[in-house]
Design an enzyme around this catalytic site. Structure first.
Site, PDB file in Angstrom:
ATOM      1  N   HIS A   1       3.254   5.384   9.428  1.00  0.00           N
ATOM      2  CA  HIS A   1       2.317   4.978   8.389  1.00  0.00           C
ATOM      3  C   HIS A   1       3.119   4.647   7.140  1.00  0.00           C
ATOM      4  O   HIS A   1       4.255   5.112   6.974  1.00  0.00           O
ATOM      5  CB  HIS A   1       1.335   6.116   8.071  1.00  0.00           C
TER       6      HIS A   1
ATOM      7  N   CYS B   1       2.298  -0.115   7.294  1.00  0.00           N
ATOM      8  CA  CYS B   1       1.499  -0.832   6.312  1.00  0.00           C
ATOM      9  C   CYS B   1       2.197  -0.809   4.962  1.00  0.00           C
ATOM     10  O   CYS B   1       2.962   0.101   4.659  1.00  0.00           O
ATOM     11  CB  CYS B   1       0.114  -0.198   6.186  1.00  0.00           C
TER      12      CYS B   1
END
Length: 538
Positions: free
Chosen positions: A367, A410
């Site tokens: 992440h 991301c």
């Protein structure tokens, strides 16, 4: 500047800097090429930067300002000499004893000063295949530096420079002739200044000067320091017809070619050899006995509110297969906290085995948000911090070797998810997104890095819960397709960009755009493996 430097001396340097223009700074940089490492000079933005580097190399101090006085004298800023307590006449008096700018560098600077804009246009036309395609304008000093980098111009071989001058203006040959006469009359002379680091390549040839028939441009090019490379392309290829320049009776340059259209076959062959050598030098060395290490960090399960990254193990498996096929030793670590990631980077930073390898590759699957990735503990680690462990200073074993980082994470806030597609983004409140860091700001300023980001700053990247992420799957696919074709990594990443940009979620509304950033100095080309790609082995 150091604390031991008095305020008065700082003020002197500041006053000098305020009176120097952009062209003056460029001239100072050029004259300092033999004194300051070229990597440092490339980052110079002002005269104060040059002063700082000169002091760091112990060429300039409050007690000894002569070198600065000499530089100001060379660039004809005589009015500034009084700020250092010198006059033009006094500098001239001390130059034979204390001068540190080599006669070679003086000659090149004098030559550049006498090259008019029209002459420069003609020279650039002759050298158009040697210049970077993206470079639309270039100064005479920059052109000389380019020739030096490519090994076509050295302290002991100025033949190419003579040929160019003869083609555009034979009057320019006088400065070169004077330099050659001085060198020949003083064969025992050596540079007495304490040069810290050779900045531009030298051939090491003990002969001072040779005739055009004896000079081998290939020999010059083949001895270029591996630290530098040049743009490919033959010096004279496709130049077209150039008017011949009549040779004056008694001119010592009678053996220099009259024009490109009359260049003899022997010189043409030498330039072709130089071109071939130059092409080899534009790529990183990738023919060692061991290719390198590939480190993969695969964060799947997280503490707190960060969701499990289903499908990431598919990415790690693909990366393992592809980079093993490409000859790298792959090591995979799963589910690391932020501190464990930093500790791992430090361990790999200190690995002595890097010195025997061609490159280093690191892939991180996690992440993330702007400019950072998450450890499994939910704490961020800056991408720049991760890469900084492997700079030339922090990891000397990888100095001048390519270091590639691929980040699947991301770089922005969560977006609407579709069926079987999840964003690699933090789900809770993203107020920390206010300070975003783009890939160009994340990558270290040092050379030889490539940062491949799955998405542009501020946006989410997508991962299929079974098939893996769009970016990593496209990367692995394009490597298998294009490495056997001899494509370089930037060309491959361009294909990856195109591949990912064409993908969409099941509703056709969610898109993604990868973004590479790099400080590579040469092409990075994987050697073609003997075995077929993993996708063809099943």
């Amino acid at each position: 500047m150091g604390d031991d430097i008095s305020l008065k001396f700082r003020q002197q340097l500041l006053l000098i800097e305020e009176n120097l223009g952009t062209e003056d700074v460029a001239a100072l940089k050029f004259l300092c090429i033999d004194l300051i490492p070229f990597k440092k000079l490339e980052s110079v933005q002002s005269a104060l930067d040059i002063f700082q580097f000169l002091m760091a190399e112990e060429y300039l101090s409050e007690e000894d300002t002569f070198l600065l006085a000499e530089l100001l004298y060379r660039i004809k800023c005589h009015f500034l000499l009084k700020k250092l307590g010198y006059t033009k006449e006094r500098v001239q008096e001390y130059l034979p004893e204390k001068g540190r700018v080599s006669s070679y560098r003086q000659m090149l600077y004098e030559l550049a000063e006498n090259v008019t804009s029209e002459m420069l246009k003609e020279i650039i036309f002759l050298l158009r295949n040697q210049l970077p395609k993206r470079q639309t304008t270039i100064s005479a000093l920059e052109l000389l530096i380019l020739l030096e980098k490519q090994g076509l111009l050295t302290e002991n071989n100025v033949q190419v420079l003579e040929e160019l001058c003869m083609s555009v203006s034979p009057d320019l040959l006088e400065a070169i002739s004077s330099y050659k006469r001085e060198k020949v009359s003083l064969p025992q002379q050596e540079n007495t200044l304490p040069v810290k680091e050779s900045v531009l390549p030298h051939t090491g040839d003990t002969r001072l000067f040779t005739s055009p028939q004896e000079t081998s441009v290939k020999a010059v090019s083949s001895n270029i320091n591996d630290h530098y490379g040049g743009e490919p392309g033959s010096l004279w290829e496709h130049v077209g017809n150039v008017r011949p320049i009549p040779i004056r009776p008694g001119d010592k340059a009678a053996n220099v070619i009259q024009g490109v259209s009359e260049m003899n076959l022997e010189l043409r062959a030498k330039f072709i050899n130089a071109e071939n050598e130059s092409k080899n030098l534009t790529s990183y060395k990738m023919d060692g006995p061991q290719r390198g290490f590939c480190l993969v960090i695969n964060n799947v399960k997280f503490d707190g509110d960060l969701q499990e990254r289903k499908g990431s193990c598919k990415d790690a498996e693909e990366l393992n297969q592809v980079f093993t096929w490409l000859g790298l030793d792959v090591t995979i670590h799963r589910d690391l906290t932020s501190e464990q990631i930093k500790d791992l980077m430090q361990a790999w930073q200190n690995l002595e085995d890097h010195k025997d390898r061609d490159c280093f590759i690191c892939c991180i699957l996690s992440h993330g948000e702007s400019g950072a990735i998450y450890g499994t503990d939910g704490e961020r680690v800056s991408i720049r911090t991760i890469m900084s462990y492997f700079t030339a200073q922090q990891c000397p074993a990888l100095a001048e070797k390519p270091k590639l980082f691929f980040i699947q994470a991301c770089q922005g806030k969560e977006i609407q998810r579709a069926v079987c597609v999840e964003p690699d983004a933090q789900i809770p409140d993203l107020s920390s997104m206010q300070q975003r860091i783009s890939p160009s700001e994340s990558i270290p300023e040092e050379a030889d890095f490539l940062l491949g980001m799955a998405t542009t700053d501020g946006y989410a990247s997508f991962r299929h819960v079974q098939q893996g992420t769009w970016y990593i799957q496209a990367l692995c696919s394009k490597l298998q397709l294009l490495v056997p074709r001899g494509e370089d990594i930037l060309s491959i990443l361009t294909e990856v960009n195109d591949d990912v940009s064409r993908r969409a979620d099941s509703l056709g509304t969610k898109k993604q755009m990868p973004q590479p950033a790099y400080t590579l100095r040469r092409k990075f080309i994987f050697p073609v493996p003997r075995d077929p790609p993993p996708s063809q082995q099943h």
